[in-house]
Design a protein around this motif. Structure first.
Motif, PDB file in Angstrom:
ATOM      1  N   VAL B 101      40.747  -6.734 -13.261  1.00  0.00           N
ATOM      2  CA  VAL B 101      40.164  -6.500 -11.942  1.00  0.00           C
ATOM      3  C   VAL B 101      39.830  -5.015 -11.825  1.00  0.00           C
ATOM      4  CG1 VAL B 101      41.325  -8.423 -10.783  1.00  0.00           C
ATOM      5  CG2 VAL B 101      42.473  -6.218 -10.959  1.00  0.00           C
ATOM      6  N   ALA B 102      39.118  -4.648 -10.729  1.00  0.00           N
ATOM      7  CA  ALA B 102      38.650  -3.270 -10.619  1.00  0.00           C
ATOM      8  C   ALA B 102      39.812  -2.284 -10.555  1.00  0.00           C
ATOM      9  CB  ALA B 102      37.755  -3.115  -9.395  1.00  0.00           C
ATOM     10  N   ILE B 170      36.611  -8.144  -4.118  1.00  0.00           N
ATOM     11  CA  ILE B 170      35.239  -7.833  -3.702  1.00  0.00           C
ATOM     12  C   ILE B 170      34.647  -6.780  -4.636  1.00  0.00           C
ATOM     13  CG2 ILE B 170      33.805  -6.800  -1.887  1.00  0.00           C
ATOM     14  CD1 ILE B 170      35.640  -8.048   0.171  1.00  0.00           C
ATOM     15  N   VAL B 171      35.425  -5.697  -4.850  1.00  0.00           N
ATOM     16  CA  VAL B 171      34.905  -4.635  -5.719  1.00  0.00           C
ATOM     17  C   VAL B 171      34.709  -5.153  -7.140  1.00  0.00           C
ATOM     18  CG1 VAL B 171      35.315  -2.321  -6.617  1.00  0.00           C
ATOM     19  CG2 VAL B 171      35.955  -2.862  -4.268  1.00  0.00           C
ATOM     20  N   HIS B 174      31.519  -7.086  -7.362  1.00  0.00           N
ATOM     21  CA  HIS B 174      30.344  -6.214  -7.297  1.00  0.00           C
ATOM     22  C   HIS B 174      30.143  -5.417  -8.570  1.00  0.00           C
ATOM     23  CE1 HIS B 174      28.470  -6.388  -3.354  1.00  0.00           C
ATOM     24  NE2 HIS B 174      29.648  -6.735  -2.886  1.00  0.00           N
ATOM     25  N   LYS B 175      31.247  -4.898  -9.123  1.00  0.00           N
ATOM     26  CA  LYS B 175      31.104  -3.852 -10.133  1.00  0.00           C
ATOM     27  C   LYS B 175      31.401  -4.292 -11.560  1.00  0.00           C
ATOM     28  CE  LYS B 175      30.352  -0.658  -6.970  1.00  0.00           C
ATOM     29  NZ  LYS B 175      29.034  -0.054  -6.794  1.00  0.00           N
ATOM     30  N   LEU B 176      31.992  -5.456 -11.752  1.00  0.00           N
ATOM     31  CA  LEU B 176      32.472  -5.768 -13.104  1.00  0.00           C
ATOM     32  C   LEU B 176      31.827  -7.008 -13.719  1.00  0.00           C
ATOM     33  CD1 LEU B 176      36.275  -4.923 -12.761  1.00  0.00           C
ATOM     34  CD2 LEU B 176      34.538  -3.643 -13.981  1.00  0.00           C
TER      35      LEU B 176
END
Lengths: 223, 534
Positions: B101-102, B170-171, B174-176
């Motif tokens: 995870v982020a 959420i992050v 979006h980012k991974l």
């Protein structure tokens, strides 16, 4: 917490058998940390939002009481604190900028000033609170002031103490974070290539400032 | 010995300090199951007490405490973390084609915050308990001389865990996402986790401030919710349900996500209405915030507000109906494989449809006034929460079992358990619809003699449910240790978690996969994995 994640991994990834960073590179990690912080601030807005709703409802129901009770707050002290906090937001922003440009001494100076201004805020708040305690201007069931006769007035001081109290907790957390930034800046851990925690604590501090900017007029200036 | 996430790092210490999302998921799993056992024991005690009118095994005061524990444990410690924190933590990075995870360290912190909150709340069991019901309605919750403050503090702490997990997800989404994994190729489980996370992030802080205010009521007599001090108890109900109604969707949305994965895989057909299912999750999340007032129809809310909340509540049925329709259409003319996960998906459809439709009855003002605070309501939300969320948790536990442990569960035992659970569930809760419509109030320790037969049936059903869950615990634990070795992709599924070995290696993928297609390409000539690990 999330910010430290990124930095620590950069240092220790090779040494430990933890994962390498889930991100493609430091820029992606920085963007993700910022997004995480924004979402966290949204949750903060919603938490304070509950209190503002309670405020709005009671203000609507008992406008006359708010009119009467707010006179017992010290506008001069609240006003001083407003100026102090806005100034501290300025010094914080200058500190973040200095870190980004690699001006370490300047950054140390501005973080130190921010911490000093935050302490001023605490000091003023201390005088305000002790005065309220002395006058018996206390929440709900403990209210025992004899001059303020409005039957609903204790509710005003419940809201006053809960709202400013929760804000105060945030100021204390912010001070802890700024002290942590100072320590890491002294240890030369930030610079133009890595300043994620500095930026995020900056966000947080401006948020704390912003909450006060709403609290001051709503509580002190409602008349 | 091969290197996977289970063997990577030895000893208890390497587990307790891990930042590996898979290990954190496993720790959540065992914690959640422990509390599920505890909450389940309380449920069995409640049903035993209600086996006959009058006192059976406990007095009325104890009964009040037991239903409070049952509700609080099942809601805050079991169902809310069950699918997001267990399944989500394990599967989300794998489905994204990411290494973790982020914010892995924050993820571990979420787990400890959850554990701390749960232990604080559970410590009340050894003090004077709590007897407010899990809803903590004022003014009683201000006056009760039980240790309600401790339970409130525990729930307050657990809220942070839920918020941080949502934020992390959420992050991460979006980012991974792996190269090529565009939004329109995202598996539906991730869409539903995204919608869930939005609710967690937006609603939970409001619960936090509500519980905090209630703690202040008890400690500092602030009076905001206390009519004796000029406050407003109905304001508490508004605040509480502003979180707790969306929280119901925190429980059901990820469950819907699991079902959306299981049905196409075991029907061997592309999912019907991919976009409709994805967007309807957001429809549900949006409407979730606009319906809390339906818990206050008889609390003195204005008639206009009642009317508006009733209408908005019925709107929930639209995105929900879109999903159910799409799942059924996916199965139509599919080559259905009746494995255990698919059976649970069927169970979900049956129970959740009953639960959802009775929700529409309850949204109807005239009916609601009649059945408010009766067993009809109890039956309704158990059909949604147990029938929906727990059935889907069982579906997920079996579906991803090979990925979690690298071993297969015994299919026959899986089917027997499913039969026990579905019959036990209906036997327990269907009679409660009848009891409620005839006027038996909820949360009462005693009842009129004419309700005896239906209550007995319900109690017998609870034993079947218990037998099913104990049997499942037994064979799943055995399979985890000694089951047949699982291949990487036993179900011939397309999503990325199946394109890496079972159990996955510490870093999830030897190389980050490249995604070339959407995840539901199941055709007669075969299946087409979403991406390949180079």
């Amino acid at each position: 917490m999330m910010s430290a994640d990124v930095s620590d991994r950069a240092v220790t990834a090779a040494a430990s058998h933890e994962h390498e960073s889930p991100f493609a590179g430091p820029d992606e990690a920085f963007e993700a940390a910022k997004q995480g912080m924004w979402i966290f601030l949204v949750t903060e807005v919603l938490m304070f939002g509950g209190l503002f709703v309670a405020y709005g409802i009671f203000r609507g129901l008992h406008a006359d009481m708010f009119q009467e009770a707010h006179r017992y707050l010290a506008v001069s002290l609240g006003g001083t604190n407003t100026v102090v906090l806005i100034l501290s937001s300025l010094t914080m922003a200058l500190g973040v900028g200095a870190t980004q440009r690699g001006q370490r001494d300047r950054a140390l100076l501005f973080f130190g000033l921010t911490l000093l201004l935050a302490s001023c805020f605490l000091l003023v708040k201390y005088f305000e609170y002790s005065h309220k305690f002395h006058e018996g201007l206390l929440p709900g069931g403990y209210f025992r002031n004899e001059h303020l006769k409005h039957p609903k007035a204790p509710l005003f001081f419940s809201l006053y103490f809960v709202m400013t109290g929760l804000h105060l907790v945030h100021v204390l957390v912010g001070m802890g974070l700024i002290a942590w930034l100072l320590k890491r800046t002294v240890a030369r851990q930030f610079g133009p290539h890595y300043y994620t925690p500095v930026e995020l604590v900056g966000f947080y501090w401006h948020f704390v400032d912003m909450v006060w900017i709403y609290l001051f007029p709503l509580l002190y200036l409602v008349g | 010995m091969e290197d996977n996430y289970l063997t990577h790092g030895k000893g208890l210490g390497s587990w307790l300090t891990t930042r590996d999302h898979k290990r954190i998921a496993v720790m959540y799993l065992f914690s959640v199951l422990t509390f599920f056992l505890l909450g389940g024991i309380f449920a069995l005690l409640l049903r035993l007490e209600l086996a006959s009118p009058g006192k059976t095994i406990m007095n009325a005061d104890t009964y009040n405490k037991v239903f409070t524990y049952h509700g609080a444990i099942m809601v805050f410690m079991v169902i809310i973390p069950a699918i997001p924190a267990v399944m989500g933590n394990f599967i989300l990075p794998l489905m994204l084609g990411a290494r973790d995870v982020a914010f892995p360290r924050l993820n571990l912190a979420s787990y400890y915050i959850y554990l701390a909150g749960a232990l604080v709340a559970a410590s009340a069991l050894f003090l004077r308990g709590a007897d407010t019901g899990w809803t903590f309605y004022t003014p009683y919750s201000i006056r009760t001389n039980t240790t309600a403050t401790i339970v409130l503090a525990g729930a307050f702490i657990m809220g942070f865990s839920s918020v941080l997990t949502g934020l992390n997800f959420i992050v991460s989404i979006h980012k991974l996402r792996a190269p090529g994994l565009s939004w329109s190729r995202l598996p539906l489980f991730l869409w539903s986790l995204y919608a869930t996370s939005i609710i967690q992030v937006l609603a939970t802080p409001v619960l936090a401030i509500t519980l905090l205010l209630l703690i202040f009521e008890r400690l500092f007599r602030t009076g905001i919710f206390d009519p004796a001090l000029g406050g407003d108890p109905v304001l508490f109900q508004h605040f509480f349900w502003f979180y707790s109604h969306p929280a119901v969707y925190i429980m059901i949305l990820p469950a819907m996500g699991v079902v959306s994965e299981v049905i196409p895989v075991f029907s061997r057909k592309p999912i019907f209405g991919y976009k409709a299912i994805a967007y309807s999750s957001f429809g549900i999340a949006l409407v979730a915030f606009l319906v809390w007032g339906h818990h206050l129809f008889v609390s003195g809310q204005s008639e206009l507000a009642n009317f508006v909340f009733s209408l908005l509540t019925m709107l929930v049925a639209v995105p929900t109906g879109v999903k159910v329709f799409s799942w059924v259409a996916t199965m139509y003319k599919g080559k259905i494989r009746l494995k255990t996960p698919m059976l649970y998906a069927f169970g979900f459809l049956q129970l959740f449809t009953i639960g959802g439709l009775t929700g529409v009855f309850l949204a109807t003002l005239a009916i609601n006034v009649h059945v408010t605070d009766t067993y009809f309501v109890v039956a309704h939300f158990h059909y949604v929460m147990v029938g929906g969320a727990i059935m889907s948790l069982m579906a997920g536990l079996h579906y991803w079992f090979p990925k979690f442990w690298g071993r297969m569960y015994p299919e026959r035992s899986g089917r027997i358990t499913f039969a026990l659970l579905i019959s036990g569930f209906n036997l327990t809760f269907f009679p409660q619809f009848i009891l409620g419509s005839r006027g038996m109030p909820r949360r009462y320790w005693d009842y009129l003699p004419e309700f005896t037969v239906l209550n007995r049936v319900s109690t017998v059903g609870s034993w079947l449910l218990a037998a099913g869950f104990f049997y499942a615990a037994f064979y799943l634990y055995r399979a985890m240790r000694h089951g047949e070795r699982a291949p990487a992709n036993p179900w011939e599924a397309n999503t990325l978690e199946w394109q890496t070995p079972s159990p996955p290696p510490h870093d999830n993928f030897p190389e980050i996969p490249v995604v070339t297609t959407w995840p539901y390409e199941y055709r007669e000539k075969g299946f087409f994995p979403q991406g390949m690990v180079p």
